[in-house]
Design an enzyme around this catalytic site. Structure first.
Site, PDB file in Angstrom:
ATOM      1  CD  GLN A 193      -1.814  -2.408   2.130  1.00  0.00           C
ATOM      2  OE1 GLN A 193      -0.627  -2.763   1.963  1.00  0.00           O
ATOM      3  NE2 GLN A 193      -2.891  -2.919   2.485  1.00  0.00           N
ATOM      4  CG  ASP A 234      -7.723  -0.783   9.654  1.00  0.00           C
ATOM      5  OD1 ASP A 234      -6.705  -0.280   9.306  1.00  0.00           O
ATOM      6  OD2 ASP A 234      -8.789  -1.103   8.634  1.00  0.00           O
TER       7      ASP A 234
HETATM    8  O1  MRU Z   1      -5.647  -3.567   4.606  1.00  0.00           O
HETATM    9  P1  MRU Z   1      -5.822  -2.283   4.225  1.00  0.00           P
HETATM   10  O2  MRU Z   1      -5.189  -1.741   2.935  1.00  0.00           O
HETATM   11  O3  MRU Z   1      -7.358  -2.032   4.026  1.00  0.00           O
HETATM   12  O4  MRU Z   1      -5.412  -1.428   5.420  1.00  0.00           O
HETATM   13  C1  MRU Z   1      -5.356  -0.315   5.524  1.00  0.00           C
HETATM   14  C2  MRU Z   1      -4.939   0.477   6.878  1.00  0.00           C
HETATM   15  O5  MRU Z   1      -4.438  -0.384   7.663  1.00  0.00           O
HETATM   16  C3  MRU Z   1      -5.027   1.790   7.085  1.00  0.00           C
HETATM   17  O6  MRU Z   1      -3.958   2.434   7.872  1.00  0.00           O
HETATM   18  C4  MRU Z   1      -6.305   2.034   7.954  1.00  0.00           C
HETATM   19  O7  MRU Z   1      -7.383   1.689   7.234  1.00  0.00           O
HETATM   20  C5  MRU Z   1      -6.575   3.660   7.805  1.00  0.00           C
HETATM   21  S1  MRU Z   1      -7.123   4.241   6.414  1.00  0.00           S
HETATM   22  C6  MRU Z   1      -7.472   5.867   6.446  1.00  0.00           C
END
Ligand code: MRU
Length: 343
Positions: A193, A234
């Site tokens: 990401q 999250d």
């Molecule tokens: O697995 P993902 O890409 O959905 O994980 C995203 C994250 O861990 C982010 O840091 C979190 O969702 C915050 S997004 C504003």
């Protein structure tokens, strides 16, 4: 400088267009969804990801369900069945369940024009998130005056939210105030990401970024180049313990060792007030194939993979939690954790 470079989700008034984040940065392709199970699949497969964006997508998924069923006799049962399907898509981001609760509440009002009511609610969730990001951006940037460098993890920008971003929103606002601020992004294995999404978003926005291997973080901190690590969340428990992308916990431990401050930025829709602490947060484990080189991903391979995609950072390692309702410094030192943010 533009601040809204890309939209992860576009509500057309009839369908939901979802930018397929698996193909970025090479390919910018939107898939069009017209039913809730399609949206659930888009969340599960990570076409759309990031806690707030997952919640917003699910809200629009409920609108699609009502659109499809509201003229039938038992539309209520069909829509609630679709809500269950959406709730099964990913377990850790509480924004998903928060948004579905809001949509359930609107359905339970039994409005005459149910379609208009759920549509307005989903659009409000989307717009409120964007507005919250802007407020957090300024609150967070206030903490970064006069510093030289920051590091972020995963992707928390427009792609992961209603627009602008949480941790990335703070970085956007801080760079707008201080063009000399150095921004480092960890690549965020295994899904990348950071390398694929954060580096791309920032470069689209004209913000220079230095990408590092996740394993270079300790050495970066040792070099003295960064003052703060800034991440999203999250799910945050009432004491401030924070679940976020795998690797966040290691960064927080390293930050303590090196005297680097650690900021969590998230809207209050990411706070799970039902949890006293982070011990019971469900941590999603994804398929090992996301991690394993293809040659090991075979039936009789002796190499297996363990792929937890989140971890929990204890509140004691967090210097500041930034929300749209305000900032809590050193949450572990507050008698009531972060409860003063509850409105
Ligand atoms: O697995 P993902 O890409 O959905 O994980 C995203 C994250 O861990 C982010 O840091 C979190 O969702 C915050 S997004 C504003």
């Amino acid at each position: 400088m533009t601040t809204e470079i890309v939209q992860a989700l576009i509500w057309t008034g009839k369908n939901l267009d979802v930018l397929d984040q698996r193909q970025l940065p090479e390919i910018r392709h939107y898939d069009t969804y017209s039913d809730a199970s399609g949206v659930a699949e888009a969340i599960k497969s990570m076409r759309v990801r990031g806690a707030p964006a997952i919640g917003i997508a699910a809200a629009y998924g409920v609108v699609l369900s009502v659109q499809r069923h509201f003229e039938s006799k038992n539309y209520y049962d069909s829509v609630f069945a679709d809500i269950e399907i959406l709730a099964q898509s990913r377990p850790t981001a509480v924004n998903l369940f928060w948004a579905l609760d809001k949509m359930r509440a609107v359905l339970n009002e039994k409005n005459d024009d149910v379609l208009a009511a759920v549509t307005n609610c989903a659009i409000k969730i989307h717009l409120d998130d964007k507005a919250a990001n802007k407020r957090m951006g300024e609150f967070g940037a206030d903490l970064l005056l006069g510093i030289k460098g920051v590091m972020t993890h995963c992707n928390t920008g427009s792609l992961a939210t209603g627009g602008y971003g949480t941790a990335l929103g703070v970085i956007r606002s801080a760079v707008a105030r201080n063009k000399q601020l150095n921004v480092f992004a960890g690549e965020t294995r295994p899904w990348l990401q950071g390398a694929r999404l954060t580096a791309w978003e920032l470069s689209q926005d004209g913000i220079p970024t230095t990408l590092i291997a996740d394993s270079a973080a300790a050495w970066l901190m040792k070099s003295g180049a960064i003052d703060w690590i800034i991440v999203g969340a999250d799910r945050i428990a009432a004491n401030g313990d924070t679940a976020n992308k795998i690797g966040t916990y290691s960064l927080a431990v390293l930050a303590k060792q090196h005297g680097v401050k650690f900021m969590v930025v998230a809207p209050t829709s990411t706070i799970d007030w039902s949890l006293e602490n982070g011990d019971n947060i469900e941590i999603e484990c994804r398929e090992p194939c996301e991690l394993l080189p293809a040659c090991y991903d075979t039936a009789n391979s002796l190499v297996s993979g363990w792929n937890p995609v989140f971890d929990v950072t204890p509140a004691a390692l967090i210097s500041a939690i930034v929300t749209e309702n305000g900032v809590i410094l050193n949450p572990a030192e507050q008698e009531n954790g972060i409860r003063s943010l509850q409105k």
